[in-house]
Enzyme design. Sequence first.
Site, PDB file in Angstrom:
ATOM      1  N   SER A   1      -1.771   6.436  -4.159  1.00  0.00           N
ATOM      2  CA  SER A   1      -0.575   6.475  -3.211  1.00  0.00           C
ATOM      3  C   SER A   1       0.578   5.639  -3.806  1.00  0.00           C
ATOM      4  O   SER A   1       1.676   5.997  -3.739  1.00  0.00           O
ATOM      5  CB  SER A   1      -0.981   5.811  -1.892  1.00  0.00           C
TER       6      SER A   1
ATOM      7  N   ASP B   1       1.234  -4.710   3.926  1.00  0.00           N
ATOM      8  CA  ASP B   1      -0.156  -4.136   4.176  1.00  0.00           C
ATOM      9  C   ASP B   1      -0.829  -4.683   2.841  1.00  0.00           C
ATOM     10  O   ASP B   1      -2.165  -4.679   2.901  1.00  0.00           O
ATOM     11  CB  ASP B   1      -0.304  -2.399   3.933  1.00  0.00           C
TER      12      ASP B   1
ATOM     13  N   HIS C   1       0.501  -1.593  -0.874  1.00  0.00           N
ATOM     14  CA  HIS C   1       1.530  -0.598  -1.577  1.00  0.00           C
ATOM     15  C   HIS C   1       2.835  -1.439  -1.861  1.00  0.00           C
ATOM     16  O   HIS C   1       3.409  -2.335  -1.352  1.00  0.00           O
ATOM     17  CB  HIS C   1       2.022   0.130  -0.387  1.00  0.00           C
TER      18      HIS C   1
END
Length: 269
Positions: free
Chosen positions: A38, A237, A240
């Site tokens: 990601s 979070d 990321h």
Amino acid sequence: MSKQNSNLKGMGISRSSNSQSQSEAPKCKQIFVLSGQSNMAGRGGVIDHNKRWDGVVPPECQPNPSILRLNAHLSWEEAREPLHADIDARKQCGVGPGMAFANMVRERVGLVGLVPCAVGGTALKEWARGEHLYENMVKRVRAAMKEGEGGEVKALLWYQGETDTSTHHDAEAYQGKMEKLISDVREDLQLPLLPIIQVAIASGDEKYMEIVREAQLRIKLPNVACVDAKGLPLKGDNLHLTTEAQVKLGQMLADAYLNNFDSSKPSSS
């Protein structure tokens, strides 16, 4: 018609992957593969519990007619954020490092062709030869080489490993699996000295994150470089990279490529 649109039409490239058929693509003299999970696909600016991208494109990530990308239909188009929107399609994508990288290297190398392949939440074992992600990556790179009419794959940029911090077994196995991946992709693309620039992860399960990071930093194969993302700002979070961090990472990757692998001379203009 704008000057930019005229330039694109003259090069046989559409602005959209969905609305127009692609005509013959120009030579992609410098092809770069973007792969991993990601943080390569890009989550910069993704908000509302990862459901929406804020649409903010930093100046370093603005589109340029000299930066193309291979879309999910294996056609070339002008690259723009989010680069992985139709590749990591099950997740909301935002800003990643690819456009900042491309804008920096294009000043030296000219026409850039990006091949996005990253998919969020994937472990290294899912990128092994024979697995769907690996085979799709190789398929896309081969298509880029063919469609680019003589374009040359210059490097694979790899940012992955957060998922492999989840278990001690996966973390301990990381170096061997990554070295096997490098060997396999070079063999399957018939590019035995293909430059690989990997990113040492900045996040993951704290119990095993350092094991994966040490494995990444320890790989000493020929034509393999590593940039360290540790210390770059993370989103709320704690997983990321922020948009600003992605811009910085893209520039770090560009520096690594230009300083270690680029044989072209800086433009005199």
